[in-house]
Motif scaffolding. Structure first.
Motif, PDB file in Angstrom:
ATOM      1  N   LEU A 184     -62.963  86.652 -11.916  1.00  0.00           N
ATOM      2  CA  LEU A 184     -62.161  86.203 -10.789  1.00  0.00           C
ATOM      3  C   LEU A 184     -62.746  84.967 -10.112  1.00  0.00           C
ATOM      4  N   ALA A 185     -63.850  84.479 -10.645  1.00  0.00           N
ATOM      5  CA  ALA A 185     -64.471  83.313 -10.026  1.00  0.00           C
ATOM      6  C   ALA A 185     -63.491  82.151  -9.946  1.00  0.00           C
ATOM      7  N   ALA A 186     -63.445  81.502  -8.798  1.00  0.00           N
ATOM      8  CA  ALA A 186     -62.490  80.416  -8.609  1.00  0.00           C
ATOM      9  C   ALA A 186     -62.873  79.221  -9.457  1.00  0.00           C
ATOM     10  N   CYS A 187     -61.857  78.473  -9.903  1.00  0.00           N
ATOM     11  CA  CYS A 187     -62.117  77.254 -10.644  1.00  0.00           C
ATOM     12  C   CYS A 187     -62.789  76.241  -9.724  1.00  0.00           C
ATOM     13  N   ASP A 188     -63.673  75.420 -10.316  1.00  0.00           N
ATOM     14  CA  ASP A 188     -64.353  74.440  -9.481  1.00  0.00           C
ATOM     15  C   ASP A 188     -63.455  73.228  -9.261  1.00  0.00           C
ATOM     16  N   ASP A 189     -63.998  72.226  -8.609  1.00  0.00           N
ATOM     17  CA  ASP A 189     -63.197  71.068  -8.244  1.00  0.00           C
ATOM     18  C   ASP A 189     -63.321  69.925  -9.243  1.00  0.00           C
ATOM     19  N   PHE A 197     -58.749  80.252 -20.744  1.00  0.00           N
ATOM     20  CA  PHE A 197     -57.617  81.115 -20.436  1.00  0.00           C
ATOM     21  C   PHE A 197     -57.926  82.541 -20.862  1.00  0.00           C
ATOM     22  N   ALA A 198     -57.036  83.448 -20.494  1.00  0.00           N
ATOM     23  CA  ALA A 198     -57.181  84.860 -20.834  1.00  0.00           C
ATOM     24  C   ALA A 198     -55.870  85.382 -21.404  1.00  0.00           C
ATOM     25  N   CYS A 199     -55.963  86.387 -22.243  1.00  0.00           N
ATOM     26  CA  CYS A 199     -54.819  87.150 -22.752  1.00  0.00           C
ATOM     27  C   CYS A 199     -53.852  86.304 -23.576  1.00  0.00           C
ATOM     28  N   GLN A 214     -51.060  87.833 -18.946  1.00  0.00           N
ATOM     29  CA  GLN A 214     -52.107  88.640 -18.332  1.00  0.00           C
ATOM     30  C   GLN A 214     -51.591  89.959 -17.781  1.00  0.00           C
ATOM     31  N   GLY A 215     -50.270  90.173 -17.865  1.00  0.00           N
ATOM     32  CA  GLY A 215     -49.698  91.451 -17.469  1.00  0.00           C
ATOM     33  C   GLY A 215     -49.734  91.682 -15.980  1.00  0.00           C
ATOM     34  N   SER A 216     -49.531  92.944 -15.598  1.00  0.00           N
ATOM     35  CA  SER A 216     -49.428  93.280 -14.183  1.00  0.00           C
ATOM     36  C   SER A 216     -50.736  93.072 -13.444  1.00  0.00           C
ATOM     37  N   GLY A 217     -51.828  92.958 -14.166  1.00  0.00           N
ATOM     38  CA  GLY A 217     -53.114  92.693 -13.516  1.00  0.00           C
ATOM     39  C   GLY A 217     -53.564  91.263 -13.695  1.00  0.00           C
ATOM     40  N   SER A 259     -57.818  86.337 -14.744  1.00  0.00           N
ATOM     41  CA  SER A 259     -58.261  84.961 -14.519  1.00  0.00           C
ATOM     42  C   SER A 259     -58.127  84.507 -13.077  1.00  0.00           C
ATOM     43  N   GLY A 260     -57.344  85.197 -12.264  1.00  0.00           N
ATOM     44  CA  GLY A 260     -57.120  84.737 -10.907  1.00  0.00           C
ATOM     45  C   GLY A 260     -56.155  83.579 -10.823  1.00  0.00           C
ATOM     46  N   ALA A 261     -55.486  83.258 -11.933  1.00  0.00           N
ATOM     47  CA  ALA A 261     -54.555  82.139 -11.968  1.00  0.00           C
ATOM     48  C   ALA A 261     -53.289  82.559 -12.695  1.00  0.00           C
ATOM     49  N   ALA A 262     -52.264  81.736 -12.583  1.00  0.00           N
ATOM     50  CA  ALA A 262     -50.996  82.022 -13.236  1.00  0.00           C
ATOM     51  C   ALA A 262     -51.127  81.876 -14.744  1.00  0.00           C
ATOM     52  N   ASP A 263     -50.200  82.500 -15.465  1.00  0.00           N
ATOM     53  CA  ASP A 263     -50.126  82.311 -16.907  1.00  0.00           C
ATOM     54  C   ASP A 263     -49.691  80.892 -17.221  1.00  0.00           C
TER      55      ASP A 263
END
Length: 661
Positions: free
Chosen positions: A60-65, A533-535, A553-556, A561-565
């Protein structure tokens, strides 16, 4: 595509030759090269200290800048940054136009969609819900045209809570009537719609086309062919012949054959049956397929064929691959039982060395298998002769070895224990209970095998293993317990022949955030901090041979990733192997599906499914559950009173040329 939790979602001589190994640099080799250039461990000290923290938390770590990537020789587009909000985002040098949405007409003389005045008869003439796979058949047939063609699109399932203004939040069972159920049935299945690119470069649907057609479980009679056709276990009160069935549903990734037919794959068919099983013989078979589902659609209360107490054989008539001829709107779709019965995902194909057709398929559930069907006869230049090609051939299931080798094992009655001693009286039994047959052969259980994509440019095959949070015991091809992120496996057929029964395999990428060792991700070491990316789910190969990966990434989603697909281009060869770039980001709660290129690569059709539905939080971080009245987004219309609408987009480069540069 499997694993959703809300109601309406939970409801995805070469054979003997030495197996060639990969010739592209491995990720380990690329890592060593980078170590020789500079210190790559800078910035990982904090991650090492956190190695004992749960991988779900680390991801869940946020993406850096860091600035987004600029175009280069491999990725000719300006990357979209990660994040999540109400709308979609496309690379700045590309356009993404809404082509067709749920409810839009596919028949001429239909009025505009009125979400407050829905009916089953109207829905049968309109674009269905939750668009998934997209296939493109150029027009005229055989022309290779990239400015006109037929789109063949799956409608996997419906989010009933987002479709109807008076859907109750407390007890949905009290909401359904026969009419509501039949609207849902009419929104399932598939759509064939003609599309054309105008002089202004924009794509539009051709609503008066004679090719346009809806395929649904409510309205479309289908034939059953192959080994299981007419078998006693396929017979019902409504069809004592066992050769005719009404419709198809829960169709995920599919394929287009070399002769221009559409392969529709039936996936989570278990979520459409209710009642107690009236046939003890079928009990174990139905249990192996999860029938009935834990939160099934209530179709069986109004259509008796979905009630197991009245029609215990009906589930055996779903879970197949359906072949449809989009060039003949009067043709009868055919369920090809030689390709096996399981939760089908993907039907992409490639020619064997001797001219036959190999069709690759995943069984989209945790601990299920990877399959390949090879036709007995060669693909003919005579289109009519190919129309029965998929009725005869061999279905194989894959076993992955720890040393990077693999074997395709034939699922043939009378061989390897698939006989009377194990309850298989014929090839029909083997096909009806494909999963159990694969169990007996000792196939390798995988982390949700979804889309499988051959790459003609390299001769390799890419397998998306989406995730498996249930996994505890690991092995080489499933190397992580509680795998929230998934991986992409690369297969190399022996001798470069898709008909071979031996293959080599290696890991292309292990998805997830590479900054945290506990996640266990593996990418090219030059991957940017916001490019993972994930999933992985649906995939496509463009005309230049690049692999494109859509995520689910499904319902979770926030736990992966903490981000949109989104949609990513992924390099598979050379020093950039294992580097990804995001070209598209979906709106909150949506999954990206069905990437499909025109033959010249200048248009990419992309499906955005169930916008507003996934996730336990909205993009502002608040806990919420989307409803018709209060959805997480109103994409793509953003009009008061209009709920989110699954849609297909046409993506093009602003300056022309291939999508992605």
């Amino acid at each position: 595509m499997a694993g959703r939790k809300s109601f309406g979602e939970e409801l995805e001589a070469a054979d003997d030759a030495p197996v060639p190994r990969e010739t592209s640099p491995s990720l380990a080799t690329l890592w060593e090269r980078r170590l020789a250039r500079r210190d790559v461990l800078r910035g990982f000290g904090k991650a090492a200290l956190l190695a004992s923290v749960s991988p779900a938390v680390l991801s869940l770590a946020a993406c850096d800048d860091a600035p987004q990537a600029r175009p280069d020789a491999i990725f000719g587009f300006e990357e979209v940054p990660g994040g999540i909000d109400e709308t979609h985002h496309i690379a700045a040098d590309h356009d993404a136009d809404i082509l067709i949405r749920w409810g839009d007409p596919v028949a001429k003389d239909m009025p505009a969609f009125d979400v407050n005045d829905q009916s089953a008869s109207s829905q049968l003439a309109r674009f269905g819900y939750n668009n998934d796979f997209i296939g493109f058949v150029p027009l005229p047939y055989g022309s290779g045209a990239s400015d006109r063609g037929l789109l063949c699109i799956h409608h996997e399932y419906t989010n009933d809570n987002l479709m109807y203004p008076d859907y109750p939040a407390d007890d949905p069972r009290t909401f359904y009537t026969r009419e509501i159920v039949e609207i849902s049935m009419a929104a399932h299945g598939g759509t064939i719609v003609e599309v054309a690119r105008g002089e202004d470069g924009r794509w539009r649907t051709v609503t008066d086309s004679s090719y346009n057609r809806r395929i649904t479980p409510l309205s479309t009679a289908m034939a059953i062919s192959g080994p299981a056709a007419g078998h006693d276990r396929m017979k019902t009160n409504e069809d004592p012949s066992g050769t005719v069935v009404m419709g198809t549903f829960n169709n995920c990734a599919g394929g287009i054959t070399p002769w221009g037919t559409w392969l529709m794959s039936e996936e989570n068919i278990n979520f459409y049956f209710v009642g107690e099983n009236a046939d003890e013989r079928e009990a174990a078979n139905h249990t192996r397929m999860g029938v009935p589902g834990s939160r099934s659609y209530p179709w069986g209360y109004f259509h008796k064929r979905f009630d197991l107490s009245r029609e215990p054989h009906e589930p055996n008539r779903y879970g197949w691959v359906v072949e449809v001829d989009p060039l003949d709107p009067n043709s009868t779709p055919v369920k090809r039982t030689a390709l096996g019965r399981f939760k089908h995902e993907g039907c992409e194909n490639a020619r064997t060395a001797d001219g036959r057709l190999a069709i690759y398929m995943g069984d989209d559930q945790a601990f299920e298998y990877l399959y390949k069907f090879v036709t007995a006869a060669k693909v003919s230049g005579d289109r009519a002769a190919n129309m029965s090609l998929l009725d005869e051939g061999t279905l194989y299931v894959a076993r992955f070895e720890e040393d990077g080798s693999g074997t395709w094992m034939p699922l043939v009655h009378g061989e390897n224990g698939l006989d009377e001693t194990n309850g298989f009286s014929s090839q029909a039994d083997v096909m009806i209970e494909t999963r159990r047959a694969a169990d007996i052969l000792g196939a390798t259980p995988l982390d949700r095998p979804e889309d499988v994509e051959p790459n003609e440019a390299t001769g390799r095959v890419y397998v998306a293993l989406t995730n498996s949070k249930e996994r505890e015991q690991t092995d080489a091809v499933n190397p992580r317990a509680r795998n929230l992120w998934g991986q992409i496996v690369e297969l190399t057929p022996a001798g470069g022949d898709h008909g071979a029964t031996a293959f080599a395999w290696t890991m292309l990428v292990k998805c997830g955030d590479p900054r945290f060792p506990a996640v266990g991700a593996e990418w090219n070491p030059d991957l940017g901090s916001d490019q993972w990316f994930a999933c992985p789910d649906n995939m496509a190969v463009d005309p230049s041979g690049r692999l494109w990966v859509a995520t689910d990434q499904g319902s979770g989603w926030n736990a992966a990733s903490g981000a949109a697909d989104g949609l990513y281009a992924l390099a598979t060869t050379g020093d950039k192997r294992g580097i990804a770039r995001r070209i598209f980001r979906a709106p909150v709660g949506a999954e990206v599906c069905g990437p499909c290129f025109t033959p010249d690569g200048t248009t990419l059709f992309l499906a955005v499914q169930h916008p507003g539905a996934d996730g336990t939080k909205d993009f502002k971080g608040f806990e919420r559950s989307s409803t018709f009245a209060d959805p997480a987004t109103r994409w793509p219309d953003f009009e008061p009173g209009m709920p989110p609408r699954p849609s297909v987009l046409a993506i093009t480069a602003k300056k022309g040329g291939p999508v992605g540069g």
